[in-house]
Design a protein around this motif. Structure first.
Motif, PDB file in Angstrom:
ATOM      1  N   ILE A 170     170.024 -81.298 112.178  1.00 23.51           N
ATOM      2  CA  ILE A 170     169.613 -82.510 111.463  1.00 23.51           C
ATOM      3  C   ILE A 170     168.495 -82.168 110.491  1.00 23.51           C
ATOM      4  CG2 ILE A 170     168.618 -84.815 111.664  1.00 23.51           C
ATOM      5  CD1 ILE A 170     169.838 -85.029 114.440  1.00 23.51           C
ATOM      6  N   ASP A 171     168.704 -82.518 109.234  1.00 28.88           N
ATOM      7  CA  ASP A 171     167.713 -82.373 108.172  1.00 28.88           C
ATOM      8  C   ASP A 171     167.120 -83.760 107.934  1.00 28.88           C
ATOM      9  OD1 ASP A 171     166.440 -82.282 105.646  1.00 28.88           O
ATOM     10  OD2 ASP A 171     167.815 -80.758 104.889  1.00 28.88           O
ATOM     11  N   VAL A 172     165.817 -83.924 108.172  1.00 31.91           N
ATOM     12  CA  VAL A 172     165.226 -85.262 108.111  1.00 31.91           C
ATOM     13  C   VAL A 172     164.565 -85.562 106.767  1.00 31.91           C
ATOM     14  CG1 VAL A 172     164.772 -85.071 110.584  1.00 31.91           C
ATOM     15  CG2 VAL A 172     162.879 -84.749 108.977  1.00 31.91           C
ATOM     16  N   ARG A 173     164.707 -84.668 105.798  1.00 33.31           N
ATOM     17  CA  ARG A 173     164.092 -84.911 104.494  1.00 33.31           C
ATOM     18  C   ARG A 173     164.794 -86.050 103.744  1.00 33.31           C
ATOM     19  NH1 ARG A 173     164.894 -79.751 101.320  1.00 33.31           N
ATOM     20  NH2 ARG A 173     166.870 -79.901 102.440  1.00 33.31           N
ATOM     21  N   GLU A 174     164.151 -86.514 102.679  1.00 38.60           N
ATOM     22  CA  GLU A 174     164.752 -87.546 101.846  1.00 38.60           C
ATOM     23  C   GLU A 174     166.092 -87.051 101.302  1.00 38.60           C
ATOM     24  OE1 GLU A 174     161.750 -86.234 101.539  1.00 38.60           O
ATOM     25  OE2 GLU A 174     160.216 -87.804 101.240  1.00 38.60           O
ATOM     26  N   ASN A 175     167.022 -87.969 101.087  1.00 39.17           N
ATOM     27  CA  ASN A 175     168.378 -87.583 100.714  1.00 39.17           C
ATOM     28  C   ASN A 175     168.425 -86.820  99.394  1.00 39.17           C
ATOM     29  OD1 ASN A 175     171.224 -88.639  99.263  1.00 39.17           O
ATOM     30  ND2 ASN A 175     171.387 -87.910 101.379  1.00 39.17           N
ATOM     31  N   TYR A 178     167.865 -83.267 100.136  1.00 40.01           N
ATOM     32  CA  TYR A 178     168.997 -82.705 100.881  1.00 40.01           C
ATOM     33  C   TYR A 178     170.176 -82.392  99.959  1.00 40.01           C
ATOM     34  CZ  TYR A 178     173.101 -82.798 103.987  1.00 40.01           C
ATOM     35  OH  TYR A 178     174.286 -82.510 104.629  1.00 40.01           O
ATOM     36  N   VAL A 179     170.525 -83.314  99.082  1.00 43.14           N
ATOM     37  CA  VAL A 179     171.710 -83.105  98.233  1.00 43.14           C
ATOM     38  C   VAL A 179     171.445 -82.127  97.100  1.00 43.14           C
ATOM     39  CG1 VAL A 179     172.663 -85.364  98.780  1.00 43.14           C
ATOM     40  CG2 VAL A 179     171.260 -85.096  96.727  1.00 43.14           C
ATOM     41  N   GLY A 180     170.156 -81.812  96.864  1.00 39.86           N
ATOM     42  CA  GLY A 180     169.837 -80.836  95.833  1.00 39.86           C
ATOM     43  C   GLY A 180     169.564 -81.438  94.476  1.00 39.86           C
ATOM     44  N   GLU A 181     169.294 -82.736  94.458  1.00 42.31           N
ATOM     45  CA  GLU A 181     169.004 -83.417  93.189  1.00 42.31           C
ATOM     46  C   GLU A 181     167.732 -82.849  92.569  1.00 42.31           C
ATOM     47  OE1 GLU A 181     168.080 -87.929  92.714  1.00 42.31           O
ATOM     48  OE2 GLU A 181     170.129 -87.728  93.481  1.00 42.31           O
ATOM     49  N   SER A 182     166.706 -82.690  93.395  1.00 39.65           N
ATOM     50  CA  SER A 182     165.456 -82.056  92.975  1.00 39.65           C
ATOM     51  C   SER A 182     164.683 -81.647  94.221  1.00 39.65           C
ATOM     52  CB  SER A 182     164.608 -82.994  92.100  1.00 39.65           C
ATOM     53  OG  SER A 182     164.173 -84.113  92.838  1.00 39.65           O
ATOM     54  N   GLU A 183     163.694 -80.794  94.027  1.00 37.56           N
ATOM     55  CA  GLU A 183     162.885 -80.314  95.151  1.00 37.56           C
ATOM     56  C   GLU A 183     161.428 -80.267  94.715  1.00 37.56           C
ATOM     57  OE1 GLU A 183     161.046 -79.522  98.097  1.00 37.56           O
ATOM     58  OE2 GLU A 183     163.199 -79.736  98.469  1.00 37.56           O
ATOM     59  N   PRO A 184     160.610 -81.243  95.178  1.00 35.84           N
ATOM     60  CA  PRO A 184     159.235 -81.357  94.695  1.00 35.84           C
ATOM     61  C   PRO A 184     158.246 -80.371  95.306  1.00 35.84           C
ATOM     62  CG  PRO A 184     159.672 -83.048  96.332  1.00 35.84           C
ATOM     63  CD  PRO A 184     160.969 -82.321  96.117  1.00 35.84           C
ATOM     64  N   VAL A 188     163.642 -74.054  96.104  1.00 33.96           N
ATOM     65  CA  VAL A 188     165.069 -74.258  95.881  1.00 33.96           C
ATOM     66  C   VAL A 188     165.451 -75.628  96.404  1.00 33.96           C
ATOM     67  CG1 VAL A 188     167.378 -73.372  96.389  1.00 33.96           C
ATOM     68  CG2 VAL A 188     165.455 -71.776  96.186  1.00 33.96           C
ATOM     69  N   ALA A 189     166.319 -76.332  95.677  1.00 32.58           N
ATOM     70  CA  ALA A 189     166.817 -77.627  96.135  1.00 32.58           C
ATOM     71  C   ALA A 189     168.118 -77.427  96.911  1.00 32.58           C
ATOM     72  CB  ALA A 189     167.052 -78.556  94.945  1.00 32.58           C
ATOM     73  N   GLY A 190     168.384 -78.331  97.847  1.00 32.49           N
ATOM     74  CA  GLY A 190     169.617 -78.252  98.615  1.00 32.49           C
ATOM     75  C   GLY A 190     169.337 -78.285 100.098  1.00 32.49           C
ATOM     76  N   HIS A 191     170.305 -77.808 100.900  1.00 27.46           N
ATOM     77  CA  HIS A 191     170.148 -77.874 102.350  1.00 27.46           C
ATOM     78  C   HIS A 191     170.865 -76.723 103.042  1.00 27.46           C
ATOM     79  CE1 HIS A 191     173.884 -80.240 101.530  1.00 27.46           C
ATOM     80  NE2 HIS A 191     174.324 -79.647 102.635  1.00 27.46           N
ATOM     81  N   ILE A 192     170.613 -76.585 104.309  1.00 24.96           N
ATOM     82  CA  ILE A 192     171.270 -75.570 105.122  1.00 24.96           C
ATOM     83  C   ILE A 192     172.741 -75.942 105.270  1.00 24.96           C
ATOM     84  CG2 ILE A 192     171.375 -74.530 107.425  1.00 24.96           C
ATOM     85  CD1 ILE A 192     168.360 -75.144 107.676  1.00 24.96           C
ATOM     86  N   ASP A 271     166.708 -65.955 100.808  1.00 28.48           N
ATOM     87  CA  ASP A 271     168.043 -65.634 100.273  1.00 28.48           C
ATOM     88  C   ASP A 271     169.160 -66.022 101.238  1.00 28.48           C
ATOM     89  OD1 ASP A 271     167.055 -64.513  97.861  1.00 28.48           O
ATOM     90  OD2 ASP A 271     166.615 -62.645  98.907  1.00 28.48           O
ATOM     91  N   ARG A 272     168.942 -67.068 101.999  1.00 28.29           N
ATOM     92  CA  ARG A 272     169.988 -67.580 102.879  1.00 28.29           C
ATOM     93  C   ARG A 272     170.866 -68.552 102.097  1.00 28.29           C
ATOM     94  NH1 ARG A 272     169.485 -66.523 108.350  1.00 28.29           N
ATOM     95  NH2 ARG A 272     167.532 -65.506 108.985  1.00 28.29           N
ATOM     96  N   PRO A 273     172.077 -68.820 102.571  1.00 25.87           N
ATOM     97  CA  PRO A 273     172.982 -69.701 101.817  1.00 25.87           C
ATOM     98  C   PRO A 273     172.410 -71.110 101.678  1.00 25.87           C
ATOM     99  CG  PRO A 273     173.844 -69.234 104.009  1.00 25.87           C
ATOM    100  CD  PRO A 273     172.706 -68.296 103.791  1.00 25.87           C
ATOM    101  N   VAL A 274     172.681 -71.716 100.542  1.00 29.27           N
ATOM    102  CA  VAL A 274     172.203 -73.046 100.221  1.00 29.27           C
ATOM    103  C   VAL A 274     173.387 -73.923  99.842  1.00 29.27           C
ATOM    104  CG1 VAL A 274     170.843 -74.411  98.587  1.00 29.27           C
ATOM    105  CG2 VAL A 274     169.939 -72.235  99.461  1.00 29.27           C
ATOM    106  N   ALA A 275     173.440 -75.111 100.409  1.00 29.58           N
ATOM    107  CA  ALA A 275     174.482 -76.077 100.062  1.00 29.58           C
ATOM    108  C   ALA A 275     173.852 -77.222  99.286  1.00 29.58           C
ATOM    109  CB  ALA A 275     175.175 -76.605 101.323  1.00 29.58           C
ATOM    110  N   THR A 276     174.668 -77.862  98.441  1.00 25.63           N
ATOM    111  CA  THR A 276     174.226 -79.057  97.724  1.00 25.63           C
ATOM    112  C   THR A 276     175.285 -80.138  97.868  1.00 25.63           C
ATOM    113  OG1 THR A 276     175.181 -78.210  95.676  1.00 25.63           O
ATOM    114  CG2 THR A 276     172.841 -77.774  96.043  1.00 25.63           C
TER     115      THR A 276
END
Length: 279
Positions: A170-175, A178-184, A188-192, A271-276
């Motif tokens: 479970i990723d509890v960050r703002e959506n 998570y989706v990779g729209e931006s990362e403040p 890197v933006a995105g999720h596991i 350098d682990r995989p990132v999903a968006t």
């Protein structure tokens, strides 16, 4: 019970002589504490007392846990021993450093620790005394803790189970993060890959208080389905707001989930995989 109302806080203060903890984060945490806190509350700094930072967030993330024995020394300085009743709040409605302190104290094996729903705002609105005076308290011996007694998960384990249907990450960050729209905050933006998004803010009602036990139970039992809670791993940006969801799950009777402390701040720097996008 892990979460209390301000009415319950008043009763504890009247009847039980609890240790009151004001936990805050950020560069100006102490300044904000000194500008107003619950009378007799002691200060815990997320950045220095509840974390043991390294020079490189790729190793442990932005808020790595301190060594258990170092946390034990800090608890002794606060006058906390295994018999203490501890009540903690923060200035983020319990969503930040208070939840982290709660998790760490539970992971040290402590029984009686409670988070005030609504945090400092609710405390002030309830008419409890707000002070600018530093409290004098009796220090005790270091709290006897040599290991974390709740599950602490590393990145390799997350990587191995994230796509396993018997587990849930479970990723509890703002959506939008998570989706990779931006990362403040992180690089890197995105999720596991394989993680699902349940923002910690959904633990709260429209007033910013924790939802009821029944509401939290329905929410998380539905989310984890027939999985064992011990096969659930929770993370956020740096292992802090993830504790808010672990607190909510525990309140709902779903104990045993693990904390990936390094969280996105560590994962995204290795350098682990990132999903968006949406899973």
């Amino acid at each position: 019970m892990n979460i209390i109302t301000t009415d319950q806080l008043k009763a504890f203060i009247r009847d039980e002589n609890p240790v009151l903890i004001d936990a805050r984060g950020g560069a100006d945490a102490l300044k904000h504490f000194n500008s107003g806190h619950l009378e007799n509350a002691l200060f815990a700094d997320l950045e220095t007392d509840l974390s043991e930072k390294s020079a490189n967030a790729a190793h442990g993330g932005r808020h790595p846990l301190p060594k258990p024995e170092n946390f034990g020394e800090f608890l002794g300085k606060l006058g906390i021993d295994p018999s203490s009743i501890v009540i903690v709040y923060d200035d983020k409605k319990g969503a930040n450093a208070a939840a982290r302190f709660w998790w760490m104290l539970k992971a040290a094996g402590h029984e009686k620790v409670y988070v005030v729903s609504g945090g400092l705002d609710a405390i002030a609105k309830a008419g409890l005394s707000i002070s600018k005076t530093t409290s004098i308290h009796s220090k005790k011996e270091p709290y006897p803790v040599t290991e974390w007694k709740l599950p602490v998960i590393d990145a390799d384990f997350v990587s191995n189970v994230a796509s396993n249907p018997e587990f849930m990450v479970i990723d509890v960050r703002e959506n939008y993060r998570y989706v990779g729209e931006s990362e403040p905050i992180d690089l890197v933006a995105g999720h596991i890959p394989g993680a699902v998004n349940i923002p910690y803010t959904t633990n709260l009602d429209e007033n910013g208080d924790f939802k009821s036990v029944d509401e939290l139970a329905v929410k998380y039992r539905e989310a984890i389905a027939d999985r064992d809670p011990r096969n659930v791993i929770v993370h956020c940006g740096s292992g802090v707001t993830a504790c808010h969801t672990l607190l909510a799950m525990s309140e709902a009777g779903l104990d045993g989930a693990g904390l990936y402390v390094g969280s996105w701040s560590e994962w995204s720097r290795n350098d682990r995989p990132v999903a968006t996008g949406i899973k």
